[in-house]
Design a protein around this motif. Structure first.
Motif, PDB file in Angstrom:
ATOM      1  N   ASN A  73       0.826  -1.208   0.000  1.00  0.00           N
ATOM      2  CA  ASN A  73       0.000   0.000   0.000  1.00  0.00           C
ATOM      3  C   ASN A  73       0.857   1.254   0.000  1.00  0.00           C
ATOM      4  O   ASN A  73       0.588   2.224  -0.717  1.00  0.00           O
ATOM      5  CB  ASN A  73      -0.917   0.015   1.224  1.00  0.00           C
ATOM      6  N   LEU A 103      -8.668   4.853  -4.350  1.00  0.00           N
ATOM      7  CA  LEU A 103      -7.280   5.234  -4.140  1.00  0.00           C
ATOM      8  C   LEU A 103      -6.990   6.522  -4.886  1.00  0.00           C
ATOM      9  O   LEU A 103      -7.435   6.711  -6.023  1.00  0.00           O
ATOM     10  CB  LEU A 103      -6.367   4.115  -4.657  1.00  0.00           C
ATOM     11  N   LYS A 126      -9.993   1.438  -1.892  1.00  0.00           N
ATOM     12  CA  LYS A 126      -9.473   1.268  -0.552  1.00  0.00           C
ATOM     13  C   LYS A 126     -10.493   0.644   0.374  1.00  0.00           C
ATOM     14  O   LYS A 126     -10.132   0.043   1.389  1.00  0.00           O
ATOM     15  CB  LYS A 126      -9.042   2.622   0.027  1.00  0.00           C
TER      16      LYS A 126
END
Length: 421
Positions: free
Chosen positions: A190, A406, A415
């Motif tokens: 991430n 995102l 997300k």
């Protein structure tokens, strides 16, 4: 002429609302965070200016670039590394200092043939059809376990609880890493892809630290496998090939980083984006529930519709011409796969999500050529099995809140996607 510098599309705006009369911006991460890929802009560029001279960003050190939006042109650029190089200024969109470029050139993603061909042959040993085929039963077991865990609760975040763990479990299986490390790899991945998302990477230093952490993890795993070889991908990658060639430490570390990010992000975001597509098109979900033979085609349509990787960058190696547009040596050329996958000249009714689409020559795994995605068969296997298990065990799955996207022009990602069953 088409593609002339600074040309603004009439009616193009800084968001997909194309009525504001400002210049097109295909790399504003806020657009992607708010609305996803700017398909209205893409469609207009395909019609009016398919090789578009896009404004740069002096504050971020980005030069102007050529935005390539039509399917055939994206394929042409992808398949001609001798004209459009990944090596000169790397394959990712941002500009890096020269001292960082040299190290990044050791990554297969940032190489051209013949060097790329040699490296790919070394790592391809871990992605043969036989190797991937052996994983199907394990992928099925993982999917059943993930779905059973959330089914007991009655609700979940589809991204964190289902879409993200699946490829991470599979990667851990491939490399022989403990499954308990999946949360660590999830957070590091991430951070690496979230350079424009303050939730994932508040400062550039954290992105650098995440890369260093993955390199350290790779070094430790390689040392363990040299001492105690096993039947896994890492052990195979450390062995010399038939010519005696081996990956250096830096080459291995960078491929490991690429595997952790690419092997995770593409499947995760295709799965979560695919689930969202079914929520937005409930008739297609009912169609899948009624006919499971559509699953292989559904996986391809999900990849086309979502296009997890939005863009890659190339650099012109000499003066050339693309669709009558003159491109100078060292110009920055950016191919937009999300646009190519909605090209009206290739796909019938491209704005429709159709799990029975046939033919479906989607290029969500790249436009062919040297850099066609090494793990494309594995990703489609994971998608096919996951949606088979969800259809079997969670046929009434429904969305219970807004999806959060995102903030990235590179990854078309989610997300958060709250669901209940």
């Amino acid at each position: 002429m088409p593609g002339s510098p600074g040309r603004a599309l009439p009616g193009a705006g800084s968001t997909p609302d194309t009525s504001r009369g400002t210049a097109v911006n295909l790399v504003d991460p806020d657009v992607y965070a708010r609305d996803g890929a700017p398909h209205e802009w893409f469609a207009r560029l395909r019609r009016e200016d398919p090789v578009h001279r896009h404004e740069g960003d002096p504050e971020r050190g980005w030069p102007p670039f050529w935005a390539v939006t039509r399917y055939d042109d994206v394929v042409h650029v992808s398949r001609h590394s001798e004209l459009f190089s990944s090596h000169r200024r790397l394959a990712l969109f941002p500009e890096l200092p020269s001292e960082q470029i040299e190290m990044q050139r050791l990554m297969m993603l940032n190489q051209d043939p013949p060097e790329h061909t040699r490296r790919r042959a070394l790592v391809n040993r871990g992605f043969t059809p036989r190797t991937i085929g052996r994983l199907e039963q394990h992928v099925r077991e993982i999917c059943h376990d993930l779905v059973d865990q959330v089914r007991e609760r009655g609700e979940a975040d589809f991204v964190r609880d289902i879409a993200a763990p699946l490829p991470l479990y599979v990667i851990c299986e491939l490399i022989g890493a403990p499954v308990s490390d999946r949360d660590l790899l999830f957070d590091l991945s991430n951070c690496l892809i979230g350079g424009d998302d303050p939730e994932y990477q508040p400062t550039p230093d954290q992105g650098r630290d995440a890369a260093l952490a993955i390199h350290a993890y790779a070094d430790a795993l390689a040392a363990e496998r040299r001492a105690r070889p096993r039947d896994d991908l890492v052990t195979r990658l450390l062995q010399p090939d038939e010519n005696g060639d081996v990956l250096s430490r830096d080459e291995f570390d960078l491929f490991f980083l690429l595997l952790i990010v690419a092997g995770n992000e593409t499947t995760r975001n295709a799965a979560s984006g695919g689930m969202l597509a079914f929520f937005d098109h409930p008739a297609q979900w009912e169609r899948l529930l009624a006919d499971r033979s559509l699953l292989p085609g559904a996986a391809d349509e999900i990849v086309r519709w979502v296009t997890p990787v939005n863009l890659f960058r190339r650099t012109a190696t000499r003066d050339t011409v693309l669709r009558d547009v003159k491109i100078a040596e060292n110009d920055k050329v950016v191919v937009f796969y999300a646009s190519a996958n909605r090209d009206e000249a290739v796909f019938r009714d491209p704005g429709a999500f159709d799990i029975g689409r046939d033919p479906n020559p989607q290029i969500g795994f790249g436009g062919g050529g040297a850099h066609f995605c090494l793990g494309n068969h594995l990703a489609k296997l994971e998608l096919r099995v996951l949606f088979e298990v969800i259809a079997e065990k969670l046929p009434g799955i429904r969305q219970t809140g807004p999806a959060r996207r995102l903030r990235s022009n590179f990854i078309n990602g989610l997300k958060e996607l709250p669901v209940a069953f």
